[in-house]
Write a protein that holds these residues in place. Structure first.
Motif, short mmCIF file in Angstrom:
data_model
loop_
_atom_site.label_atom_id
_atom_site.label_comp_id
_atom_site.label_asym_id
_atom_site.label_seq_id
_atom_site.Cartn_x
_atom_site.Cartn_y
_atom_site.Cartn_z
N ALA A 64 3.99 -2.64 -7.91
CA ALA A 64 3.42 -1.39 -7.41
C ALA A 64 2.57 -1.65 -6.16
CB ALA A 64 2.57 -0.73 -8.49
N VAL A 65 1.70 -2.66 -6.23
CA VAL A 65 0.87 -3.01 -5.08
C VAL A 65 1.75 -3.46 -3.92
CG1 VAL A 65 -0.86 -4.64 -4.21
CG2 VAL A 65 -1.15 -3.59 -6.46
N SER A 66 2.75 -4.28 -4.21
CA SER A 66 3.63 -4.79 -3.16
C SER A 66 4.44 -3.65 -2.52
CB SER A 66 4.58 -5.84 -3.74
OG SER A 66 5.47 -6.31 -2.75
N GLY A 67 4.96 -2.74 -3.33
CA GLY A 67 5.80 -1.66 -2.80
C GLY A 67 5.02 -0.71 -1.91
N ILE A 68 3.85 -0.26 -2.40
CA ILE A 68 3.02 0.64 -1.59
C ILE A 68 2.52 -0.09 -0.35
CG2 ILE A 68 0.88 1.97 -1.55
CD1 ILE A 68 1.29 2.37 -4.60
N GLY A 69 2.08 -1.34 -0.55
CA GLY A 69 1.58 -2.11 0.58
C GLY A 69 2.65 -2.42 1.60
N GLN A 70 3.89 -2.60 1.15
CA GLN A 70 4.96 -2.94 2.08
C GLN A 70 5.22 -1.80 3.06
OE1 GLN A 70 9.09 -5.38 2.02
NE2 GLN A 70 8.50 -4.39 0.13
N ALA A 71 5.25 -0.58 2.55
CA ALA A 71 5.46 0.57 3.43
C ALA A 71 4.33 0.70 4.45
CB ALA A 71 5.58 1.84 2.60
N LEU A 72 3.09 0.49 3.99
CA LEU A 72 1.94 0.58 4.89
C LEU A 72 1.88 -0.60 5.87
CD1 LEU A 72 -0.77 1.74 2.32
CD2 LEU A 72 0.51 3.16 3.94
N ALA A 73 2.29 -1.78 5.40
CA ALA A 73 2.23 -2.97 6.24
C ALA A 73 3.11 -2.85 7.46
CB ALA A 73 2.63 -4.20 5.42
N GLY A 74 4.22 -2.11 7.35
CA GLY A 74 5.09 -1.94 8.50
C GLY A 74 4.37 -1.31 9.68
N PHE A 75 3.50 -0.34 9.41
CA PHE A 75 2.73 0.28 10.48
C PHE A 75 1.77 -0.73 11.09
CE2 PHE A 75 4.15 3.84 7.97
CZ PHE A 75 4.37 4.85 8.90
N LEU A 76 1.15 -1.55 10.25
CA LEU A 76 0.21 -2.55 10.73
C LEU A 76 0.91 -3.59 11.60
CD1 LEU A 76 -2.78 -3.40 10.55
CD2 LEU A 76 -2.16 -4.82 8.57
N VAL A 77 2.10 -3.98 11.19
CA VAL A 77 2.88 -4.96 11.97
C VAL A 77 3.22 -4.40 13.34
CG1 VAL A 77 5.12 -6.12 12.10
CG2 VAL A 77 3.79 -6.21 9.99
N ASP A 78 3.67 -3.14 13.39
CA ASP A 78 4.01 -2.54 14.68
C ASP A 78 2.79 -2.38 15.58
OD1 ASP A 78 6.73 -2.35 14.18
OD2 ASP A 78 6.61 -0.33 13.36
N ARG A 79 1.62 -2.17 14.99
CA ARG A 79 0.42 -1.92 15.78
C ARG A 79 -0.28 -3.22 16.17
NH1 ARG A 79 -2.90 2.32 16.86
NH2 ARG A 79 -1.56 3.69 15.62
N LYS A 80 -0.43 -4.16 15.23
CA LYS A 80 -1.23 -5.36 15.46
C LYS A 80 -0.39 -6.61 15.73
CE LYS A 80 -5.19 -3.31 14.78
NZ LYS A 80 -6.15 -3.12 15.91
N GLY A 81 0.89 -6.54 15.44
CA GLY A 81 1.73 -7.72 15.58
C GLY A 81 1.97 -8.36 14.23
N ALA A 82 3.09 -9.09 14.12
CA ALA A 82 3.48 -9.67 12.84
C ALA A 82 2.69 -10.92 12.49
CB ALA A 82 4.98 -9.98 12.85
N ARG A 83 2.35 -11.73 13.49
CA ARG A 83 1.76 -13.04 13.20
C ARG A 83 0.41 -12.96 12.48
NH1 ARG A 83 0.87 -17.27 18.04
NH2 ARG A 83 -0.69 -15.71 18.59
N PRO A 84 -0.56 -12.15 12.94
CA PRO A 84 -1.83 -12.10 12.19
C PRO A 84 -1.67 -11.55 10.79
CG PRO A 84 -1.78 -10.45 13.95
CD PRO A 84 -0.61 -11.34 14.17
N VAL A 85 -0.74 -10.61 10.60
CA VAL A 85 -0.49 -10.08 9.26
C VAL A 85 0.09 -11.16 8.36
CG1 VAL A 85 0.72 -8.30 7.94
CG2 VAL A 85 -0.17 -7.76 10.21
N LEU A 86 0.96 -12.00 8.92
CA LEU A 86 1.53 -13.12 8.17
C LEU A 86 0.43 -14.07 7.69
CD1 LEU A 86 3.81 -15.00 7.21
CD2 LEU A 86 4.00 -15.84 9.56
N PHE A 87 -0.49 -14.41 8.56
CA PHE A 87 -1.58 -15.32 8.18
C PHE A 87 -2.43 -14.70 7.06
CE2 PHE A 87 -1.69 -17.30 12.72
CZ PHE A 87 -0.51 -17.96 12.45
N ALA A 88 -2.71 -13.41 7.16
CA ALA A 88 -3.50 -12.74 6.12
C ALA A 88 -2.76 -12.74 4.78
CB ALA A 88 -3.82 -11.30 6.55
N ALA A 89 -1.44 -12.54 4.82
CA ALA A 89 -0.65 -12.51 3.59
C ALA A 89 -0.68 -13.87 2.90
CB ALA A 89 0.79 -12.11 3.90
N LEU A 90 -0.52 -14.95 3.66
CA LEU A 90 -0.57 -16.28 3.07
C LEU A 90 -1.94 -16.59 2.49
CD1 LEU A 90 1.50 -18.20 5.78
CD2 LEU A 90 2.19 -17.78 3.42
N THR A 91 -2.99 -16.08 3.14
CA THR A 91 -4.34 -16.25 2.60
C THR A 91 -4.48 -15.56 1.25
OG1 THR A 91 -5.24 -16.37 4.86
CG2 THR A 91 -6.79 -15.89 3.08
#
Length: 417
Positions: A64-91
């Motif tokens: 549930a967290v992953s599914g809702i977060g995945q839809a929202l994360a797409g907007f964050l990736v388009d706005r902030k870039g994929a690389r910083p989001v990747l680092f946060a996810a691994l953290t």
């Protein structure tokens, strides 16, 4: 006037290989964390006195967290870039392992599940944004096949690693400290090789055709292809969930095969899927109508599963039929990912991948109780027949997506001079 096609610089093979390898590593890491808690469920029952219902809720919360977060994360990736989001996810993955290692109650395990779900959420929009922007088009099919194979390997390794470490080190808490160290190692590698996963942080100028104004951030939600792609992932993941969770007990009940043997059927399904993904990666560059490849490959898988449900085959042949079905679904994988790329409108890569791949999480969350109900009511044939039906619905969705993509390519949008 007609819009100009979007072009990207061609990457050198070595550069492509480095990016593909790193994204494969992080995708395998994300799938490993799908299974961070389930392999040790028997230990949690013993140490914390939990019920299977409580443990099942941990899995539901993760998806549930992953599914809702995945839809929202797409907007964050388009706005902030994929690389910083990747680092946060691994953290988040490191935090999930530490939370599990320090858990002294159900609440601690729930925190681990939530952190793992948060970490998992961005991976598809992140992975595909980086691959689409850094890998040469001629090698994208191979990139998608490596991406899929690495995910299967992550699923396969998690039980072996967690159970093996727990036994070798003498306590499950030490096993989770080791997985925290593993996550930190992957994060360190990605920081060290950060240029290989740099999506240049400002993709919109590259993705918006000349003369065409930027679309509203939510405009992509009005596209039928997006929701058909979402439904495609929902149905195909529902079929995968049925096989992963219930193929072994269903074969035992239908054919009287020993549990020790049927457990390897799921492994065979995954291995056949990996072979199919490798071959599918070579096919992508040679096929224009990808939905046709998806259709016949998944029809092969559905047919093999349906045969197993009918009890017309000898027991071991039926088990082999289920395992071989993985080849068909694996073969369709790279074409599936390329079809989603073609369906994504300019400037919305992360949002589209985030939305359509959230269908994967929903499929896992919804289908397991349904197929579990069939097993509880002694309908083991329904596992394979139901999975085949889900694949057939997935074929229908992919066919409609392919038709919409073909129509858009035949009549591209125009912009006034």
């Amino acid at each position: 006037m007609r819009t100009e096609p979007v072009t990207y610089p061609t990457s050198l093979p070595g550069q492509d290989a480095r990016t593909i390898g790193l994204i494969g590593l992080v995708h395998g890491t994300s799938h490993f964390h799908h299974m961070l808690l389930p392999p040790l469920f028997p230990v949690f029952i013993r140490d914390f006195g939990l019920s299977y219902a409580q443990l099942g809720l941990l899995v539901s919360v993760f998806f549930a967290v992953s599914g809702i977060g995945q839809a929202l994360a797409g907007f964050l990736v388009d706005r902030k870039g994929a690389r910083p989001v990747l680092f946060a996810a691994l953290t988040c993955f490191v935090g999930a392992s530490l939370a599990a290692a320090s858990a002294h109650s159900y609440a601690g395990l729930m925190l681990a599940s939530i952190l793992a779900g948060l970490g998992n959420a961005p991976f598809h929009p992140v992975d595909f944004t980086i691959l689409n922007r850094r890998v040469s088009p001629a090698r994208l099919g191979h990139a998608f096949s490596v991406h899929g194979i690495s995910g299967n390997l992550g699923w396969a390794l998690a039980p072996v690693v967690l159970i093996g470490l727990s036994s070798a080190l003498g306590h499950w808490r030490l096993a989770y400290l080791c997985t925290a160290a593993m996550g930190l190692t992957v994060l360190t590698i990605l920081v060290w090789q950060r240029e290989a996963v740099n999506d240049h942080h400002a993709p919109h100028a590259l993705n918006t055709p000349a003369g065409q104004p930027a679309a509203h951030p939510f405009a992509f939600l009005a596209l039928p292809a997006v929701w058909l792609s979402f439904s495609f992932f929902f149905w195909t993941t529902s079929a995968l969930s049925a096989i992963q969770s219930f193929a072994s007990p269903a074969l035992q009940q239908l054919y009287g095969l020993p549990g020790a043997a049927t457990a390897f059927v799921v492994t065979g399904y995954m291995l056949c899927g990996a072979v199919g993904m490798v071959i599918g990666g070579f096919m992508v560059a040679r096929v224009e109508r990808l939905e046709r490849t998806i259709g016949w490959a998944m029809a092969l898988a559905a047919g093999l599963l349906l045969l197993a449900s009918l009890q017309v085959l000898p027991a071991w042949v039926a088990a082999g039929s289920v395992a071989l079905a993985g080849f068909g679904t694996g073969l369709a994988g790279p074409s599936r990912d390329m079809l989603i790329k073609r369906a994504a409108p300019p400037g919305a890569t992360g949002r589209v991948y985030g939305t359509v791949y959230s269908g994967l999480d929903l499929g896992f969350a919804v289908s397991a109780p349904v197929f579990g109900w069939l097993m509880d009511h002694h309908v083991p044939a329904g596992i394979f027949a139901g999975a085949a039906a889900c694949l057939a619905l997935g074929i229908a969705s992919a066919t409609l997506v392919g038709q919409l993509v073909a129509a858009r390519r035949a009549h591209p949008p125009t912009a006034s001079a």
